[in-house]
Design a protein around this motif. Structure first.
Motif, PDB file in Angstrom:
ATOM      1  N   PHE A  29       1.249  -1.198   0.081  1.00  0.00           N
ATOM      2  CA  PHE A  29      -0.273  -0.192  -0.058  1.00  0.00           C
ATOM      3  C   PHE A  29       0.541   1.296   0.250  1.00  0.00           C
ATOM      4  N   THR A  30       1.778   1.472   0.607  1.00  0.00           N
ATOM      5  CA  THR A  30       2.496   2.377   0.816  1.00  0.00           C
ATOM      6  C   THR A  30       3.755   2.623  -0.681  1.00  0.00           C
ATOM      7  N   ALA A  31       4.143   1.367  -1.345  1.00  0.00           N
ATOM      8  CA  ALA A  31       4.580   1.550  -2.551  1.00  0.00           C
ATOM      9  C   ALA A  31       3.673   1.726  -3.745  1.00  0.00           C
ATOM     10  N   MET A  32       2.328   0.974  -3.605  1.00  0.00           N
ATOM     11  CA  MET A  32       1.583   2.236  -4.177  1.00  0.00           C
ATOM     12  C   MET A  32       0.745   3.336  -3.705  1.00  0.00           C
ATOM     13  N   GLY A  33       0.606   3.533  -3.206  1.00  0.00           N
ATOM     14  CA  GLY A  33       0.463   5.058  -3.145  1.00  0.00           C
ATOM     15  C   GLY A  33       1.312   6.093  -3.243  1.00  0.00           C
ATOM     16  N   LYS A  34       2.414   5.910  -2.589  1.00  0.00           N
ATOM     17  CA  LYS A  34       3.493   6.603  -3.294  1.00  0.00           C
ATOM     18  C   LYS A  34       3.957   6.944  -5.323  1.00  0.00           C
ATOM     19  N   ALA A  35       4.024   6.007  -5.647  1.00  0.00           N
ATOM     20  CA  ALA A  35       3.334   5.583  -7.105  1.00  0.00           C
ATOM     21  C   ALA A  35       2.596   6.417  -7.508  1.00  0.00           C
ATOM     22  N   HIS A  36       1.270   6.095  -6.939  1.00  0.00           N
ATOM     23  CA  HIS A  36       0.118   6.794  -8.022  1.00  0.00           C
ATOM     24  C   HIS A  36      -0.090   8.259  -7.088  1.00  0.00           C
ATOM     25  N   GLY A  37       0.588   8.853  -6.276  1.00  0.00           N
ATOM     26  CA  GLY A  37       0.559  10.395  -5.977  1.00  0.00           C
ATOM     27  C   GLY A  37      -0.814   9.697  -5.123  1.00  0.00           C
ATOM     28  N   TRP A  38      -0.996   8.943  -4.565  1.00  0.00           N
ATOM     29  CA  TRP A  38      -2.222   8.815  -3.867  1.00  0.00           C
ATOM     30  C   TRP A  38      -2.440  10.230  -2.414  1.00  0.00           C
ATOM     31  N   SER A  39      -3.295  10.699  -2.050  1.00  0.00           N
ATOM     32  CA  SER A  39      -3.199  11.318  -0.226  1.00  0.00           C
ATOM     33  C   SER A  39      -3.142  10.357   0.394  1.00  0.00           C
ATOM     34  N   LEU A  40      -2.474  10.672   1.583  1.00  0.00           N
ATOM     35  CA  LEU A  40      -2.259   9.458   2.712  1.00  0.00           C
ATOM     36  C   LEU A  40      -4.100   9.247   2.912  1.00  0.00           C
ATOM     37  N   ALA A  41      -4.900   9.662   3.211  1.00  0.00           N
ATOM     38  CA  ALA A  41      -5.642   9.272   3.473  1.00  0.00           C
ATOM     39  C   ALA A  41      -6.644   8.669   2.049  1.00  0.00           C
ATOM     40  N   LYS A  42      -6.484   9.301   1.252  1.00  0.00           N
ATOM     41  CA  LYS A  42      -7.237   7.235  -0.171  1.00  0.00           C
ATOM     42  C   LYS A  42      -5.868   6.319   0.071  1.00  0.00           C
ATOM     43  N   THR A  43      -4.717   6.291   0.615  1.00  0.00           N
ATOM     44  CA  THR A  43      -3.794   5.055   0.677  1.00  0.00           C
ATOM     45  C   THR A  43      -4.412   4.138   1.398  1.00  0.00           C
ATOM     46  N   LEU A  44      -5.366   4.883   3.245  1.00  0.00           N
ATOM     47  CA  LEU A  44      -5.609   4.504   4.667  1.00  0.00           C
ATOM     48  C   LEU A  44      -6.770   3.852   4.401  1.00  0.00           C
ATOM     49  N   ARG A  45      -7.708   4.405   3.010  1.00  0.00           N
ATOM     50  CA  ARG A  45      -8.733   3.895   2.934  1.00  0.00           C
ATOM     51  C   ARG A  45      -8.590   2.679   1.621  1.00  0.00           C
ATOM     52  N   VAL A  46      -8.074   2.872   0.716  1.00  0.00           N
ATOM     53  CA  VAL A  46      -8.093   1.458  -0.285  1.00  0.00           C
ATOM     54  C   VAL A  46      -7.171   0.632   1.361  1.00  0.00           C
ATOM     55  N   THR A  47      -6.213   0.406   1.913  1.00  0.00           N
ATOM     56  CA  THR A  47      -5.291  -0.289   3.244  1.00  0.00           C
ATOM     57  C   THR A  47      -6.627  -1.251   4.086  1.00  0.00           C
ATOM     58  N   PHE A  48      -7.618   0.160   4.363  1.00  0.00           N
ATOM     59  CA  PHE A  48      -8.734  -0.520   5.309  1.00  0.00           C
ATOM     60  C   PHE A  48      -9.474  -1.656   4.620  1.00  0.00           C
ATOM     61  N   LEU A  49      -9.960  -1.086   3.196  1.00  0.00           N
ATOM     62  CA  LEU A  49     -10.909  -2.180   2.369  1.00  0.00           C
ATOM     63  C   LEU A  49     -10.256  -3.396   2.009  1.00  0.00           C
ATOM     64  N   CYS A  50      -9.205  -3.312   1.867  1.00  0.00           N
ATOM     65  CA  CYS A  50      -8.052  -4.763   1.318  1.00  0.00           C
ATOM     66  C   CYS A  50      -7.595  -5.191   2.866  1.00  0.00           C
ATOM     67  N   GLY A  51      -7.739  -4.663   4.149  1.00  0.00           N
ATOM     68  CA  GLY A  51      -7.438  -5.165   5.600  1.00  0.00           C
ATOM     69  C   GLY A  51      -9.209  -6.532   5.528  1.00  0.00           C
TER      70      GLY A  51
END
Length: 232
Positions: A29-51
């Motif tokens: 999630f950290t790697a993909m969030g950084k590569a796609h330029g996701w905001s921290l909120a979106k990165t955490l949201r994707v992490t939560f849903l996948c979790g």
């Protein structure tokens, strides 16, 4: 502490260790969030849903196994097959993303061309990503979060199944539910905390520019390889 309290503390401890020792739970999630330029909120949201998908899939399989009277060996075998499938899927996804990242980096390579206009020669810099590929740019939507979600739904929480069996053997439905809730909450909180800390740290590092997607793909592939070959 009584037996129920000991079991719940054990579930929380194993959930924490299971998440921290499995880099796929946060590095991806950290790697993909950084590569796609996701905001921290979106990165955490994707992490939560996948979790949530990651935990619920094992809860469902464990619950169905308990209802059907399946033995621990059978459920462990099912989770093992799911683990192998998820590991290879993550490795394949990482490698494909790495290859795409290399191609994208190649298009972003800046170079010059010499032109002659009315006897006067000049050169100018451009890159194929900005000057030749503008019609192929995405609208901002990507299938990456969905691909990650599917992979994490396939990925099992192997440690949860044995924790289910003790209260199931004692026919304590409430304790089975409590174990699932504690294990799931600790797993999600640990994933979110790890992604938050690693994302904040990596955002302070210098940008890798056109190589960010390739590096992200390599990171995901490394996680898949760790699962498939080392058993993390």
């Amino acid at each position: 502490m009584n037996e129920a309290q000991i079991l719940l503390v054990t579930a929380a401890s194993i959930a924490f260790l299971h998440t921290i020792l499995g880099p796929d739970h946060y590095v991806v999630f950290t790697a993909m969030g950084k590569a796609h330029g996701w905001s921290l909120a979106k990165t955490l949201r994707v992490t939560f849903l996948c979790g949530v998908g990651h935990v619920l899939s094992s809860v469902v399989i464990g619950g169905v196994g308990i209802v059907l009277g399946a033995q621990l060996v059978s459920l462990t075998a099912i989770e093992g097959m799911r683990g192998s499938l998820a590991g290879w899927a993550l490795l394949a996804f990482g490698l494909m993303y790495f290859a795409w990242g290399l191609k994208k980096a190649g298009r972003g390579y800046s170079h010059s061309h010499v032109h002659v206009h009315e006897g006067l020669a000049h050169d100018h810099q451009h890159d194929h990503r900005s000057d030749h590929s503008h019609v192929h740019r995405q609208s901002g939507k990507t299938i990456t979060p969905w691909a990650m979600f599917i992979i994490f739904v396939l990925g099992p929480c192997e440690a949860l199944i044995p924790l289910f069996m003790y209260p199931a053997a004692r026919q304590s439905t409430s304790l089975v539910v409590a174990v699932a809730i504690v294990f799931g909450l600790v797993t999600l909180i640990t994933m979110l905390a790890a992604v938050f800390l690693t994302s904040v740290s990596i955002r302070k590092m210098p940008s890798l520019g056109r190589w960010e997607h390739a590096v992200a793909g390599a990171s995901v592939a490394a996680c898949g390889a760790a699962i498939s070959f080392i058993g993390l």
